[in-house]
Structure formats: C-alpha cells, structure tokens
Design a protein around this motif. Structure first.
Motif, mmCIF file in Angstrom:
data_model
loop_
_atom_site.group_PDB
_atom_site.id
_atom_site.type_symbol
_atom_site.label_atom_id
_atom_site.label_comp_id
_atom_site.label_asym_id
_atom_site.label_seq_id
_atom_site.Cartn_x
_atom_site.Cartn_y
_atom_site.Cartn_z
ATOM 1 N N LEU A 127 3.557 9.410 12.349
ATOM 2 C CA LEU A 127 2.165 9.020 12.360
ATOM 3 C C LEU A 127 1.808 8.442 10.993
ATOM 4 C CD1 LEU A 127 2.470 11.534 14.388
ATOM 5 C CD2 LEU A 127 0.033 11.847 14.075
ATOM 6 N N ASP A 128 1.146 7.298 10.993
ATOM 7 C CA ASP A 128 0.609 6.739 9.755
ATOM 8 C C ASP A 128 -0.885 7.085 9.730
ATOM 9 O OD1 ASP A 128 -0.506 5.173 7.718
ATOM 10 O OD2 ASP A 128 1.003 3.600 7.970
ATOM 11 N N VAL A 129 -1.269 7.950 8.794
ATOM 12 C CA VAL A 129 -2.664 8.401 8.713
ATOM 13 C C VAL A 129 -3.331 7.896 7.434
ATOM 14 C CG1 VAL A 129 -2.251 10.421 10.169
ATOM 15 C CG2 VAL A 129 -1.981 10.626 7.686
ATOM 16 N N THR A 130 -2.790 6.817 6.864
ATOM 17 C CA THR A 130 -3.356 6.252 5.639
ATOM 18 C C THR A 130 -4.839 5.952 5.828
ATOM 19 O OG1 THR A 130 -1.203 5.196 5.297
ATOM 20 C CG2 THR A 130 -2.993 4.539 3.843
ATOM 21 N N PRO B 104 0.832 -1.205 0.000
ATOM 22 C CA PRO B 104 0.000 0.000 0.000
ATOM 23 C C PRO B 104 0.868 1.257 0.000
ATOM 24 C CG PRO B 104 0.073 -0.965 2.196
ATOM 25 C CD PRO B 104 0.754 -1.938 1.277
ATOM 26 N N ILE B 105 0.369 2.287 -0.644
ATOM 27 C CA ILE B 105 1.025 3.593 -0.577
ATOM 28 C C ILE B 105 0.595 4.240 0.729
ATOM 29 C CG2 ILE B 105 1.274 5.848 -1.635
ATOM 30 C CD1 ILE B 105 0.643 4.571 -4.312
ATOM 31 N N ARG B 106 1.546 4.559 1.554
ATOM 32 C CA ARG B 106 1.230 5.093 2.873
ATOM 33 C C ARG B 106 1.146 6.615 2.861
ATOM 34 N NH1 ARG B 106 5.516 1.272 4.352
ATOM 35 N NH2 ARG B 106 4.601 -0.589 5.283
ATOM 36 N N LYS B 107 0.491 7.141 3.871
ATOM 37 C CA LYS B 107 0.477 8.580 4.138
ATOM 38 C C LYS B 107 1.109 8.770 5.515
ATOM 39 C CE LYS B 107 -3.965 9.041 1.768
ATOM 40 N NZ LYS B 107 -5.345 9.556 1.873
#
Length: 373
Positions: free
Chosen positions: A116-119, A10-13
């Motif tokens: 922080l991962d906000v995906t 997955p492409i993370r945010k």
C-alpha cells in the motif's frame, strides 16, 4: 531501477501487509477443533504438497511446498485439511476493502499480502505507522485473523520489515535506519533473491548486505545480468519501484497431484485437459491472454522438469492452449518413470489494453513530502 536514484523523486510511505499463516489460520478460525494443533492445508497424508502450514506445524519444520509425506515424517500429529480457495478469496476481498478505505494505491501480491502506498492517503493521516496499526486492528476485528505489517520508504524495505516481527507484529524501517538494516542481513533474507541466487552470491563471497554493497555495479552485472543493478541499489536501501495497483499477473497456472502415478500418454492427456481448462476459465473471467505455455511434470521420485513454448500472438482459446500443452506432453513420452503431478501455466500475459495497442497510462503527480513513518 534507474542508473541512480532521482533526488527529486518523492519520498514514499509504503506499507506491506502480510496475513499470518493465512490459509491455515482461516481453517483454525472456522474449525475450533483445529486451534492450537499443527495444521497443513493441501495435499494429503500420502501424496501431494503442503500449500500452507500453521505456526504450530512450522515449529516442527513443516513448510509450504513441502511434500506431504515429508511433512508427516516431521510432524506425526499433523492434521491435513483440504484447501477452500473460495473462502480464502472472500476473506482476501474483505481485507482489500479495508485497505481501500485508506488508499487506492494497492498492489496485491497474492491473496494474503499486498503493498500500500499511503504517502497521500484518503484519511489524511500523516503517520504510515498509525495507518498500519489501524489496518491491523480492523483486520483482527472484522475477520478474527492476524496480520503483520512492515512500514518503510520503499517496497523492498517494507517487505523486509513485515517479516521482522511475525506473527501479529509491526516493524518500521526509517530512512535513517534503511542502509544499516540492509547491511546486517544475510542476502538469503532479501525479497527478490532466491535460494539459487543466494548460493551463487555465497560462492562469490557475498554473505550479507554489507558484502553486497562492497561489490561494484559492473561486477554484479557481470555475474547477475540485468538483476545486478537491482541488487546494487537494494544493498544501499534504495528501491524506486512504485506501488502498481493495476499490475497484471505474470502467469496463471494450475496443477494436480495424482493418487496413483501416471504411465500412459492417454491418462496424462486427460489430466492436462483438466488443469488446462482451469487456467483458461481464469483467463476468460479476467479477460487476459498469454503467449507462453509451460508444462510442469513431477515424477514419482520428485524429479521435476518443465517444457515451454512461446507464440508470436496471444493464444486465442482453450483448444489452442490444450493443443500446445499436449504437444509439450507428447515430448516427455514414453516416460521412464511414473508421473505424480502435472501442471499447466500460461505466461507473457496481456490485458485488453495491451492487445488493442493502448499503451497510455495515467501518471499521477506526487510532491515531495516530509516522511513521518
């Protein structure tokens, strides 16, 4: 870092939030007389080391980890303030509570920064940039402090981005920007490449990210070992490390600088006992243990040495920790010069699950998302 990026991943945010001159800013917030003045937290005018410097002090070249006497020479008007770690920890927890309103995937790096991962975030906000702006605004409103943030599709680039517009700034590196952004930077700016590694790269003709990208993987592995693979991929803007909310600390340490240099083993043992007990209190509070004890010795002329010993099993109690530390200490005596600082660090840490053989981890599934940074 895998051999090659996984196209199905997955492409993370990712957001990296970094408080601006955190310790010094807290002191300026709480004491109006310090506002606008060059402030150094830690040490003293004569001895010790700067733990943090305000932006006013940084204009004079004062930096963290700088000997206090050097900082004083660079900035004669520098105001030294004793650290208040209880206050810093309390504010850090307040900030972390803000993060938790948006995502459970929070990886603290220290009291003043975190990934922080906000995906897939708790508020369903599609834009990571909007989340970063909201977080920065809430930190300002709730703590009267400022934070800088970097937004990108991996941890490496988010960390670089947060440094770009400091203080009180925000910067976004999109997937299209990533590789070109890395190519333009000096390797010394890369998180994960310290001064010694950067100097080695420079000697090999690697000055920028573009230079690093030109080197084949076997070349980088030959000269930098296992880290060569990491350098190969970050030069291409690729970093598949996940945000790890349960990341255990790599080490726990404490140290002290003395008003007068130490020359006798008995004096040194008394000081090692004090810092060793601080380390063990932390381990007890957080239910962690370690197998490697490291003694740090800094002499009056600022020469620094370390001595380490690793056990096959985790150290059981404070007595064992202090026993090993004192054995290491005895090895540096008789000392040819005075000792100005002693430190004890425990590493190769394990939490309760590792000690009891529970290696299971929940692996949350993530789906491919369109990235709106």
């Amino acid at each position: 870092m895998s051999d090659s990026p996984d196209p199905a991943a997955p492409i993370r945010k990712i957001i990296h939030v970094d408080m601006d001159a955190f310790y010094a800013s807290v002191e300026q917030r709480d004491n109006p007389e310090l506002r606008g003045r060059p402030v150094a937290v830690g040490g003293s005018r004569e001895r010790g080391v700067v733990a943090a410097a305000s932006y006013e002090a940084r204009k004079f070249g004062v930096r963290s980890a700088m000997p206090s006497v050097t900082a004083r020479r660079k900035c004669p008007e520098l105001v030294f303030v004793k650290p208040r770690f209880d206050a810093y920890r309390a504010i850090s927890m307040q900030i972390r509570a803000i993060f938790a309103d948006y995502t459970p995937l929070i990886e603290p790096l220290s009291l003043d920064e975190a990934y922080l991962d906000v995906t897939q975030n708790l508020k369903g906000i599609p834009s990571a940039t909007q989340i970063a702006e909201e977080i920065r605004a809430r930190i300002r409103a709730e703590t009267q402090l400022t934070a800088s943030a970097g937004v990108s599709y991996n941890k490496f680039l988010a960390k670089l981005a947060s440094d770009q517009n400091k203080p009180d700034g925000l910067f976004v590196i999109t997937p299209r920007m990533g590789p070109g952004f890395v190519e333009s930077l000096p390797v010394g700016r890369f998180h994960g490449i310290g001064p010694a590694t950067a100097a080695k790269m420079n000697r090999l003709g690697i000055e920028t990210g573009a230079d690093l990208r030109e080197r084949p993987l076997p070349f980088l592995q030959q000269h930098f070992g296992k880290a060569g693979r990491f350098y190969y991929w970050i030069a291409r803007g690729v970093d598949d490390r996940p945000v790890q909310p349960d990341r255990i600390r790599k080490s726990v340490g404490a140290e002290d600088t003395f008003a007068a240099d130490l020359f006798s083993l008995q004096e040194a043992q008394a000081e090692v006992a004090k810092v060793g007990e601080k380390v063990w209190r932390y381990c007890e509070k957080h239910n962690i243990r370690g197998r490697t004890v490291t003694l740090k010795v800094k002499y009056a002329d600022f020469q620094q040495i370390t001595r380490s010993r690793t056990q096959h099993i985790p150290i059981a109690d404070a007595a064992d920790l202090l026993g090993i530390a004192n054995d290491l200490l005895a090895g540096v005596f008789p000392t040819p010069k005075g000792i100005r600082l002693l430190g004890v660090t425990l590493s190769s840490l394990e939490g309760p699950s590792e000690r009891h053989g529970d290696s299971e981890r929940d692996e949350g599934s993530a789906r491919q998302l369109t990235l709106t940074l």
